[in-house]
Design an enzyme around this catalytic site. Structure first.
Site, PDB file in Angstrom:
ATOM      1  N   ARG A  18       0.718  -1.343   0.048  1.00 25.17           N
ATOM      2  CA  ARG A  18      -0.074  -0.102   0.059  1.00 25.17           C
ATOM      3  C   ARG A  18       0.912   1.276  -0.030  1.00 25.17           C
ATOM      4  O   ARG A  18       0.074   2.367  -0.282  1.00 25.17           O
ATOM      5  CB  ARG A  18      -0.879  -0.059   1.276  1.00 25.17           C
ATOM      6  CG  ARG A  18      -1.921  -1.001   1.050  1.00 25.17           C
ATOM      7  CD  ARG A  18      -2.779  -1.215   2.459  1.00 25.17           C
ATOM      8  NE  ARG A  18      -2.059  -2.376   3.247  1.00 25.17           N
ATOM      9  CZ  ARG A  18      -2.290  -2.832   4.358  1.00 25.17           C
ATOM     10  NH1 ARG A  18      -3.765  -2.051   4.926  1.00 25.17           N
ATOM     11  NH2 ARG A  18      -1.568  -3.492   5.159  1.00 25.17           N
ATOM     12  N   GLY A  83       1.183 -14.326   6.877  1.00 24.69           N
ATOM     13  CA  GLY A  83       0.521 -13.738   8.214  1.00 24.69           C
ATOM     14  C   GLY A  83       1.509 -13.644   9.217  1.00 24.69           C
ATOM     15  O   GLY A  83       2.535 -13.954   9.444  1.00 24.69           O
ATOM     16  N   GLY A 144      -7.949  -4.231  13.484  1.00 27.93           N
ATOM     17  CA  GLY A 144      -8.413  -5.262  14.187  1.00 27.93           C
ATOM     18  C   GLY A 144      -9.310  -4.608  15.464  1.00 27.93           C
ATOM     19  O   GLY A 144      -8.829  -4.010  15.971  1.00 27.93           O
TER      20      GLY A 144
HETATM   21  C1  UD1 Z   1      -2.401  -5.542  11.892  1.00 30.91           C
HETATM   22  C2  UD1 Z   1      -3.374  -6.616  12.738  1.00 30.91           C
HETATM   23  C3  UD1 Z   1      -4.382  -5.632  13.190  1.00 30.91           C
HETATM   24  C4  UD1 Z   1      -4.135  -4.394  13.802  1.00 30.91           C
HETATM   25  C5  UD1 Z   1      -3.210  -3.538  12.929  1.00 30.91           C
HETATM   26  C6  UD1 Z   1      -2.450  -2.339  13.726  1.00 30.91           C
HETATM   27  C7  UD1 Z   1      -3.100  -8.874  12.321  1.00 30.91           C
HETATM   28  C8  UD1 Z   1      -3.675  -9.848  11.438  1.00 30.91           C
HETATM   29  N1  UD1 Z   1      -3.705  -7.621  12.032  1.00 30.91           N
HETATM   30  O1  UD1 Z   1      -3.060  -5.456  10.719  1.00 30.91           O
HETATM   31  O2  UD1 Z   1      -5.402  -6.157  14.042  1.00 30.91           O
HETATM   32  O3  UD1 Z   1      -5.111  -3.380  14.171  1.00 30.91           O
HETATM   33  O4  UD1 Z   1      -1.761  -4.467  12.570  1.00 30.91           O
HETATM   34  O5  UD1 Z   1      -1.522  -1.608  12.980  1.00 30.91           O
HETATM   35  O6  UD1 Z   1      -1.912  -9.097  12.881  1.00 30.91           O
HETATM   36  N2  UD1 Z   1       4.205  -9.029   8.648  1.00 30.91           N
HETATM   37  C9  UD1 Z   1       5.176  -9.836   8.357  1.00 30.91           C
HETATM   38  N3  UD1 Z   1       4.659 -11.134   7.611  1.00 30.91           N
HETATM   39  C10 UD1 Z   1       3.582 -11.446   7.173  1.00 30.91           C
HETATM   40  C11 UD1 Z   1       2.822 -10.266   7.504  1.00 30.91           C
HETATM   41  C12 UD1 Z   1       2.838  -9.175   8.227  1.00 30.91           C
HETATM   42  O7  UD1 Z   1       6.167  -9.927   8.988  1.00 30.91           O
HETATM   43  O8  UD1 Z   1       3.383 -12.484   6.636  1.00 30.91           O
HETATM   44  C13 UD1 Z   1       4.642  -7.816   9.393  1.00 30.91           C
HETATM   45  C14 UD1 Z   1       4.565  -6.539   8.518  1.00 30.91           C
HETATM   46  O9  UD1 Z   1       5.848  -6.093   7.879  1.00 30.91           O
HETATM   47  C15 UD1 Z   1       4.285  -5.289   9.549  1.00 30.91           C
HETATM   48  C16 UD1 Z   1       3.402  -6.248  10.401  1.00 30.91           C
HETATM   49  O10 UD1 Z   1       3.608  -7.663  10.423  1.00 30.91           O
HETATM   50  O11 UD1 Z   1       5.088  -4.756  10.013  1.00 30.91           O
HETATM   51  C17 UD1 Z   1       2.008  -6.086  10.328  1.00 30.91           C
HETATM   52  O12 UD1 Z   1       1.284  -6.427   9.075  1.00 30.91           O
HETATM   53  P1  UD1 Z   1       0.040  -5.604   8.343  1.00 30.91           P
HETATM   54  O13 UD1 Z   1      -0.200  -6.301   7.024  1.00 30.91           O
HETATM   55  O14 UD1 Z   1       0.517  -4.442   8.126  1.00 30.91           O
HETATM   56  O15 UD1 Z   1      -1.026  -5.780   9.248  1.00 30.91           O
HETATM   57  P2  UD1 Z   1      -2.423  -4.971   9.307  1.00 30.91           P
HETATM   58  O16 UD1 Z   1      -3.174  -5.333   8.065  1.00 30.91           O
HETATM   59  O17 UD1 Z   1      -2.007  -3.337   9.498  1.00 30.91           O
HETATM   60 CA    CA Z   2       0.089  -2.357   9.229  1.00 29.84          CA
END
Ligand code: UD1
Ligand code: CA
Length: 468
Positions: A18, A83, A144
């Protein structure tokens, strides 16, 4: 609590789609420092015994930034982005070492403070198995939702999976979480991927814990601490929050800012006492300003040191390696790069001082240029103590001007000037008497055509007509 051990896991494997950028999301800067470095700095303040950073395949630049910020960080690679829970499990080897508290921090939540991370650890020290950081955002879209049952946190519902009623919950997941070490792998192992995205959500740790009769709680904090950065607009919002933190801290420490809202600071900007910063000044990374210095309006500084009582600008540009001595003055439209300006030295307007040194008390006239680049390499110019460089001089490096020497205005100096000497390196002025613009010369050429005198137009006599 101090005796408890802690492992901090920072998740930074997301692609950050994004952001629409080739730069990995967590490397985007806020106040001149990457989001990841901000997060790791806060994490360090929560005193973990070990820090793990989870990156995606091929994200060497992210791993490099992690190691630069926390040299003993362990970098783990999440093979596939499946995830946030899967990302935590990528650090399994670190978790298996058995820390008492596991802190999970997102790399895209750069405004979090060490104090808040300590609060999460504290909850785990008091028999809680999962502690989640909640907040009430102005706009909850995308976050969330925390599903409470009295004081118990029973589930976190991702927006895509939430029912209409759940979407109306205003308490949201900030994304930071602490897990009790002894049950962490058990909880993580039970998380499935039956949800809208088909991902392993870390947020499901809550419902899993609930199902295991383990306690989960939500701690509340302000929106500014847990702003998650997914878009460039959110990046700009976080920058604004960070700028105000830095401005407030600077003013708290005694810096005078006439219009703080127009001053841009870096996370590492350092000020002495009684510094004044006029409006519209930008401090890039690596700037230190000593006591009583004045940074005047519209100046831009980066990688520079400003000595005690020095004056910069207005409209000055200090580039990396500029080092200004005490009480020196760098005037308007002056640029300084990789150069030292001696104590009490003065550089007047429109000068370029690149690669070299200006001795104590020297005076550099307006428009002086250090010609530091010959098209292939950079060379140094050294101006001795108390020397005077006349305006509009070009000093062709490598070149040295001795102490107290004097260079006449408009000189092009290619050879060293001995101490105390007068150097003149310019064409001599020629005066040609009797010159007029119409013949282009003072001497009349023989073949010059005779001047034709144009007939004067008959001027109408002004007749003062009486108004009748
Ligand atoms: C996430 C939370 C959501 C919360 C929000 C707050 C989950 C499922 N959701 O959503 O409840 O309100 O953050 O900002 O946790 N990442 C990895 N590997 C992956 C996926 C993500 O390392 O496979 C890391 C990303 O780099 C990032 C973090 O995890 O730093 C969060 O991932 P992101 O996709 O931004 O989650 P949100 O949709 O923002
Ligand atoms: Ca995020």
């Amino acid at each position: 609590m101090s005796k408890r051990t802690c492992l901090a896991i920072v998740l930074a494997a997301g692609e950050g789609t994004r952001m629409r950028s080739a730069l990995p999301k967590v490397l985007h800067p806020i106040a001149g420092r990457s989001m990841l470095a901000h997060v790791l700095t806060a994490v360090r303040g929560a005193h973990p015994n070990a820090t793990a950073v989870v990156v995606g395949p091929g994200m060497e630049t992210v791993a490099g930034e992690a190691e630069r910020t926390v040299p003993d960080a362990h970098v783990f690679v999440q093979a596939e982005r499946r995830g946030t829970a899967d990302a935590v499990i990528a650090a399994r080897a670190a978790i298996a070492k058995g820390a008492d508290d596991i802190l999970v921090v997102f790399g895209d939540t750069p405004l979090v403070s060490a104090a808040t991370l300590k609060r999460l650890r504290d909850a785990i020290a008091h028999n809680v198995s999962v502690a989640v950081l909640g907040f009430r955002p102005a706009n909850p879209t995308g976050y969330g939702r925390l599903v409470m049952n009295g004081h118990r946190l029973v589930a976190i519902r991702e927006e895509r999976d939430a029912s209409d009623i759940e979407r109306r919950i205003d308490l949201c997941n900030g994304g930071l979480m602490a897990l009790r070490g002894e049950v962490a792998l058990d909880i993580l192992g039970r998380i499935g991927n039956k949800n809208a995205k088909g991902e392993f959500y870390l947020t499901d740790a809550v419902s899993v814990a609930d199902g295991m009769a383990l306690e989960a709680v939500a701690l509340e904090t302000t929106e500014d601490e847990v702003r998650g950065i997914n878009t460039k607009a959110q990046l700009a919002e976080a920058e604004d929050v960070m700028q105000w933190r830095l401005r407030d801290a600077a003013m708290e420490a005694g810096v005078t800012m006439v219009a703080p809202e127009t001053v841009y600071l870096s996370a590492d900007t350092k000020f002495g006492r009684d510094v004044t910063v006029e409006p519209n000044v930008v401090f890039g990374p690596g700037v230190t300003v000593d006591d009583n210095a004045v940074i005047r309006a519209f100046s831009h500084l980066e990688g520079a040191h400003v000595g005690k009582g020095a004056s910069v600008g207005p409209f000055a540009r200090l580039r990396p390696g500029a080092r200004l001595g005490a009480k020196s003055r760098v005037g308007n439209f002056v640029e300084v790069k990789e150069a030292e300006i001696g104590e009490g030295a003065k550089v007047n307007h429109l000068a370029y001082i690149g690669d070299g040194r200006v001795g104590d008390g020297a005076n550099i006239g307006a428009g002086t240029i250090f010609c530091n680049y010959d098209g292939k390499a950079k060379h140094r110019t050294e101006i001795g103590k108390g020397a005077f460089i006349g305006s509009n001089s070009a000093l062709v490096a490598p070149v040295k001007v001795g102490a107290n020497a004097y260079v006449g205005s408009g000189s092009v100096i290619t050879d060293d000037v001995p101490a105390g000497a007068l150097a003149l390196g310019r064409g001599r002025q020629v005066n040609k008497p009797g010159w007029t613009p119409s013949n282009g010369s003072s001497a009349k050429p023989k073949s010059a055509p005779a001047k034709k005198s144009l007939p004067k137009p008959a001027l109408k006599k002004k007749t003062a007509k009486k108004k009748s």
